[in-house]
Design a protein around this motif. Structure first.
Motif, PDB file in Angstrom:
ATOM      1  N   TYR A   1      18.776 112.969  88.962  1.00  0.00           N
ATOM      2  CA  TYR A   1      18.182 112.855  87.629  1.00  0.00           C
ATOM      3  C   TYR A   1      16.736 113.371  87.642  1.00  0.00           C
ATOM      4  N   PRO A   2      16.372 114.258  86.727  1.00  0.00           N
ATOM      5  CA  PRO A   2      15.029 114.877  86.738  1.00  0.00           C
ATOM      6  C   PRO A   2      13.961 113.994  86.092  1.00  0.00           C
ATOM      7  N   SER A   3      13.770 112.804  86.624  1.00  0.00           N
ATOM      8  CA  SER A   3      12.801 111.880  86.020  1.00  0.00           C
ATOM      9  C   SER A   3      11.370 112.423  86.106  1.00  0.00           C
ATOM     10  N   LEU A   4      11.098 113.310  87.070  1.00  0.00           N
ATOM     11  CA  LEU A   4       9.752 113.872  87.203  1.00  0.00           C
ATOM     12  C   LEU A   4       9.444 114.880  86.098  1.00  0.00           C
ATOM     13  N   SER A   5      10.445 115.241  85.313  1.00  0.00           N
ATOM     14  CA  SER A   5      10.215 116.150  84.182  1.00  0.00           C
ATOM     15  C   SER A   5       9.638 115.426  82.973  1.00  0.00           C
ATOM     16  N   PHE A   6       9.655 114.105  83.013  1.00  0.00           N
ATOM     17  CA  PHE A   6       9.097 113.324  81.919  1.00  0.00           C
ATOM     18  C   PHE A   6       7.564 113.330  81.988  1.00  0.00           C
ATOM     19  N   PRO A   7       6.890 113.085  80.856  1.00  0.00           N
ATOM     20  CA  PRO A   7       5.437 112.864  80.911  1.00  0.00           C
ATOM     21  C   PRO A   7       5.123 111.696  81.843  1.00  0.00           C
ATOM     22  N   LEU A   8       3.916 111.678  82.391  1.00  0.00           N
ATOM     23  CA  LEU A   8       3.560 110.678  83.403  1.00  0.00           C
ATOM     24  C   LEU A   8       3.761 109.247  82.919  1.00  0.00           C
ATOM     25  N   ILE A   9       3.369 108.973  81.668  1.00  0.00           N
ATOM     26  CA  ILE A   9       3.505 107.603  81.169  1.00  0.00           C
ATOM     27  C   ILE A   9       4.972 107.193  81.062  1.00  0.00           C
ATOM     28  N   ALA A  10       5.836 108.163  80.732  1.00  0.00           N
ATOM     29  CA  ALA A  10       7.266 107.875  80.664  1.00  0.00           C
ATOM     30  C   ALA A  10       7.849 107.713  82.068  1.00  0.00           C
ATOM     31  N   GLN A  11       7.362 108.521  83.020  1.00  0.00           N
ATOM     32  CA  GLN A  11       7.806 108.372  84.403  1.00  0.00           C
ATOM     33  C   GLN A  11       7.514 106.970  84.915  1.00  0.00           C
ATOM     34  N   ALA A  12       6.309 106.481  84.586  1.00  0.00           N
ATOM     35  CA  ALA A  12       5.910 105.146  85.036  1.00  0.00           C
ATOM     36  C   ALA A  12       6.798 104.078  84.400  1.00  0.00           C
ATOM     37  N   ALA A  13       7.113 104.255  83.114  1.00  0.00           N
ATOM     38  CA  ALA A  13       7.968 103.290  82.424  1.00  0.00           C
ATOM     39  C   ALA A  13       9.369 103.282  83.028  1.00  0.00           C
ATOM     40  N   ILE A  14       9.908 104.461  83.283  1.00  0.00           N
ATOM     41  CA  ILE A  14      11.247 104.565  83.863  1.00  0.00           C
ATOM     42  C   ILE A  14      11.293 103.902  85.240  1.00  0.00           C
ATOM     43  N   ALA A  15      10.284 104.193  86.065  1.00  0.00           N
ATOM     44  CA  ALA A  15      10.238 103.613  87.411  1.00  0.00           C
ATOM     45  C   ALA A  15      10.108 102.099  87.347  1.00  0.00           C
ATOM     46  N   ASP A  16       9.287 101.594  86.432  1.00  0.00           N
ATOM     47  CA  ASP A  16       9.089 100.150  86.307  1.00  0.00           C
ATOM     48  C   ASP A  16      10.382  99.457  85.862  1.00  0.00           C
ATOM     49  N   ILE A  17      11.061 100.050  84.889  1.00  0.00           N
ATOM     50  CA  ILE A  17      12.316  99.464  84.416  1.00  0.00           C
ATOM     51  C   ILE A  17      13.378  99.502  85.513  1.00  0.00           C
ATOM     52  N   GLN A  18      13.404 100.599  86.260  1.00  0.00           N
ATOM     53  CA  GLN A  18      14.404 100.724  87.322  1.00  0.00           C
ATOM     54  C   GLN A  18      14.180  99.686  88.425  1.00  0.00           C
ATOM     55  N   ARG A  19      12.908  99.439  88.749  1.00  0.00           N
ATOM     56  CA  ARG A  19      12.597  98.415  89.758  1.00  0.00           C
ATOM     57  C   ARG A  19      13.025  97.030  89.274  1.00  0.00           C
ATOM     58  N   GLY A  20      12.814  96.777  87.994  1.00  0.00           N
ATOM     59  CA  GLY A  20      13.109  95.448  87.479  1.00  0.00           C
ATOM     60  C   GLY A  20      14.572  95.186  87.187  1.00  0.00           C
TER      61      GLY A  20
ATOM     62  N   ILE B   1      18.454 104.763  82.042  1.00  0.00           N
ATOM     63  CA  ILE B   1      17.097 104.383  81.644  1.00  0.00           C
ATOM     64  C   ILE B   1      16.402 105.564  80.974  1.00  0.00           C
ATOM     65  N   GLY B   2      16.550 106.751  81.568  1.00  0.00           N
ATOM     66  CA  GLY B   2      15.928 107.938  80.994  1.00  0.00           C
ATOM     67  C   GLY B   2      16.430 108.215  79.594  1.00  0.00           C
ATOM     68  N   SER B   3      17.713 108.018  79.360  1.00  0.00           N
ATOM     69  CA  SER B   3      18.286 108.223  78.036  1.00  0.00           C
ATOM     70  C   SER B   3      17.667 107.263  77.023  1.00  0.00           C
ATOM     71  N   SER B   4      17.514 106.003  77.418  1.00  0.00           N
ATOM     72  CA  SER B   4      16.913 105.009  76.516  1.00  0.00           C
ATOM     73  C   SER B   4      15.450 105.329  76.238  1.00  0.00           C
ATOM     74  N   VAL B   5      14.741 105.773  77.253  1.00  0.00           N
ATOM     75  CA  VAL B   5      13.328 106.123  77.072  1.00  0.00           C
ATOM     76  C   VAL B   5      13.194 107.352  76.174  1.00  0.00           C
ATOM     77  N   LEU B   6      14.062 108.341  76.354  1.00  0.00           N
ATOM     78  CA  LEU B   6      14.053 109.515  75.480  1.00  0.00           C
ATOM     79  C   LEU B   6      14.286 109.108  74.019  1.00  0.00           C
ATOM     80  N   ALA B   7      15.216 108.188  73.823  1.00  0.00           N
ATOM     81  CA  ALA B   7      15.500 107.714  72.467  1.00  0.00           C
ATOM     82  C   ALA B   7      14.275 107.048  71.860  1.00  0.00           C
ATOM     83  N   ALA B   8      13.577 106.246  72.668  1.00  0.00           N
ATOM     84  CA  ALA B   8      12.372 105.559  72.184  1.00  0.00           C
ATOM     85  C   ALA B   8      11.260 106.559  71.861  1.00  0.00           C
TER      86      ALA B   8
END
Length: 199
Positions: A10-29, A37-44
């Motif tokens: 999954y190309p999570s590094l293609s997201f803006p930095l703030i979105a990358q951080a959100a995706i990583a935080d949600i994935q950890r939790g 997670i990336g799909s949900s963040v894109l929708a938001a």
């Protein structure tokens, strides 16, 4: 299929930095799959800007920054948990705006009563002028001006619609804020219903 096996692709590094951080935080939790997670963040992200910007794809062809996303997940992949986290800021904003709306609606009702009282007075004056056969222009102009000043009802902030009919969605967009997201837990209900035909 969105599952953990697809995390490495999954190309999570293609997201803006703030979105990358959100995706990583949600994935950890949640330990949910990154693609989901990336799909949900894109929708938001889309929901946050779709009312503010339009994309000019070429001359004469513009469209809103809206996305249509479908996530195919197995049971237990924590889709609901992820969505709750991602949409929490929107729901909090809705709740705060709801309190403001209640006061605005009370103010609107008071102004509407005053406006209707003034309208009845103007109409009585107009009727009297008709009976007395005097010039109607001043009274007509006053009524027309009064009509232009009719109080407008406030719009309630409704950002997310869950599992609604097309009629309810259209009514909500007409009465409330004009920009919103439609969320459907079960794709089968969407694709087999009226909403998919109206989309």
């Amino acid at each position: 299929m969105l599952n953990a096996a697809n995390n490495q692709y999954y190309p999570s590094l293609s997201f803006p930095l703030i979105a990358q951080a959100a995706i990583a935080d949600i994935q950890r939790g949640t330990q949910a799959p990154l693609p989901m997670i990336g799909s949900s963040v894109l929708a938001a992200m889309s929901l946050a800007v779709q009312a503010q910007f339009r994309v000019k794809r070429r001359e004469g062809l513009e469209s809103p920054c809206s996305l249509a996303l479908v996530s195919i997940c197995a049971s237990g992949e924590r889709k609901t948990t992820v969505d709750k986290i991602v949409t929490s800021a929107f729901l909090e904003f809705e709740a705060k705006q709801s309190k403001t709306y209640d006061q605005q609606h009370q103010d609107y009702q008071a102004k509407k009563v005053i406006w209707e009282t003034q309208k009845r007075f103007l109409l009585r004056r107009f009727e009297k002028a008709v009976k007395e056969e005097v010039s109607l222009q001043p009274f007509q102009s006053a009524i027309e001006e009064h009509e232009r000043q009719e109080p407008k009802p406030p719009r309630k902030t409704r950002i997310i619609y869950n599992d609604v009919t097309s009629a309810a969605l259209l009514h909500g967009l007409h009465k409330n804020t004009r920009s919103a997201a439609l969320s459907e837990d079960e794709a089968a209900r969407f694709f087999s219903g009226q909403l998919s035909e109206d989309a």
